[in-house]
Design an enzyme around this catalytic site. Sequence first.
Site, PDB file in Angstrom:
ATOM      1  N   LYS A 115       0.815  -1.218   0.000  1.00 16.75           N
ATOM      2  CA  LYS A 115       0.000   0.000   0.000  1.00 16.75           C
ATOM      3  C   LYS A 115       0.846   1.263   0.000  1.00 16.75           C
ATOM      4  O   LYS A 115       0.457   2.284  -0.577  1.00 16.75           O
ATOM      5  CB  LYS A 115      -0.937  -0.009   1.217  1.00 16.75           C
ATOM      6  CG  LYS A 115      -2.039  -1.067   1.124  1.00 16.75           C
ATOM      7  CD  LYS A 115      -2.985  -1.000   2.322  1.00 16.75           C
ATOM      8  CE  LYS A 115      -4.092  -2.026   2.189  1.00 16.75           C
ATOM      9  NZ  LYS A 115      -5.046  -1.980   3.320  1.00 16.75           N
ATOM     10  N   LYS A 217      -6.579  -9.812  -7.863  1.00 13.58           N
ATOM     11  CA  LYS A 217      -7.693 -10.004  -6.944  1.00 13.58           C
ATOM     12  C   LYS A 217      -8.830  -9.047  -7.287  1.00 13.58           C
ATOM     13  O   LYS A 217      -8.600  -7.899  -7.664  1.00 13.58           O
ATOM     14  CB  LYS A 217      -7.209  -9.751  -5.513  1.00 13.58           C
ATOM     15  CG  LYS A 217      -8.198 -10.149  -4.439  1.00 13.58           C
ATOM     16  CD  LYS A 217      -7.574  -9.959  -3.060  1.00 13.58           C
ATOM     17  CE  LYS A 217      -8.563 -10.289  -1.956  1.00 13.58           C
ATOM     18  NZ  LYS A 217      -7.983 -10.067  -0.610  1.00 13.58           N
ATOM     19  N   LYS A 220     -12.439  -3.341  -5.047  1.00 13.81           N
ATOM     20  CA  LYS A 220     -13.311  -2.162  -5.138  1.00 13.81           C
ATOM     21  C   LYS A 220     -12.624  -1.025  -5.874  1.00 13.81           C
ATOM     22  O   LYS A 220     -13.283  -0.159  -6.444  1.00 13.81           O
ATOM     23  CB  LYS A 220     -13.667  -1.657  -3.731  1.00 13.81           C
ATOM     24  CG  LYS A 220     -14.168  -2.683  -2.760  1.00 13.81           C
ATOM     25  CD  LYS A 220     -14.223  -2.084  -1.351  1.00 13.81           C
ATOM     26  CE  LYS A 220     -14.342  -3.144  -0.286  1.00 13.81           C
ATOM     27  NZ  LYS A 220     -14.243  -2.608   1.068  1.00 13.81           N
TER      28      LYS A 220
END
Length: 355
Positions: A115, A217, A220
């Site tokens: 991240k 994956k 969203k």
Amino acid sequence: MSTFKPLVFSGVQPTGNLHLGNYLGAIRKFVALQETHDCIYCVVDLHSITAQLVHEDLAGQTRSITAAFLASGIDPKKHIVFNQSRVPQHAELAWIFNCVARIGWMNRMTQFKDKAGKDRENASLGLLAYPSLMAADILVYRATHVPVGDDQKQHLELTRDIAIKFNNDFSARIGDLGLGVEMQMGEEAVNGFFPLTEPLIEGPATRVMSLRDGSKKMSKSDPSDLSRINLTDDADTISKKIRKAKTDPEALPSEVEGLKGRPEAENLVGIYAALADCPREQVIRDFGGQQFSAFKPALADLAVDRLAPIAAEMRRISADRAYVDSVLRDGGERAGQQAEATMKGVREIIGLLAN
């Protein structure tokens, strides 16, 4: 000597729409666990600001995730549903765990590396300490089990490391105050204040991949809405997305081993198996040798049958904002009582004069 009562804790971040991967990998398991465990399910709104501080409608997203929990079958009367920021003991214990955990432990967390990217110096301190807050979420209820996907196993291992270090650092105080609970560490029975939380990993599709790229994956944050099936999608949208899902030109194999090296085929077969609650071998027995032009309509019908009623119920619940808020308020009060009981012991163990 008492032992820890079985208790499940899990949380979902209120960032973007929930999708099929969230449902199959987490929420459906949450529903099933209600039959065998006491459960606490949390919308982790404090986690959502670790990577992105400013959100357009964090409160609305929190209510939306709550509606998804309820629409999927989570019972807020028998179990606890609440949002994290409503119970300040999460943040209080997270600070204590920041002092228990070591910087080296945090630097090894793969999710922080992913991240933060190349500009790690510009990442928030909250993002680095994210696993410490996650440990507090779990241990403020002294939860014994957490349903996790593969990408969260490292964080649960850190939760166990924090519990072990706390128990060891304060072992004498825990014993003197009579606050220890018996647990197993390998073949040895030991006393500790916090349990060594166990992972619950089960089911045929704990990792659902993008409909546009089987190597990534389902997310969203993917810019393409065609990459995922949102829990709010209606029947026509679900069917359209499955029809447009990326595939290869080959027919489905006659053996499961034939899916190796075919990520899109493996993903769609895994989704079908999860929705039908059957092994992938059964899907291959039923559809092996057939083209995707025959398999996709069957998958679309199954997905609509399983997901469209949830979407409709989610829209109905979301329209009743007062009801959603009452669920979160009641859950927060009940969660707060349990969390405060834990924190009272923690403060006593450490020697904090908070009362």
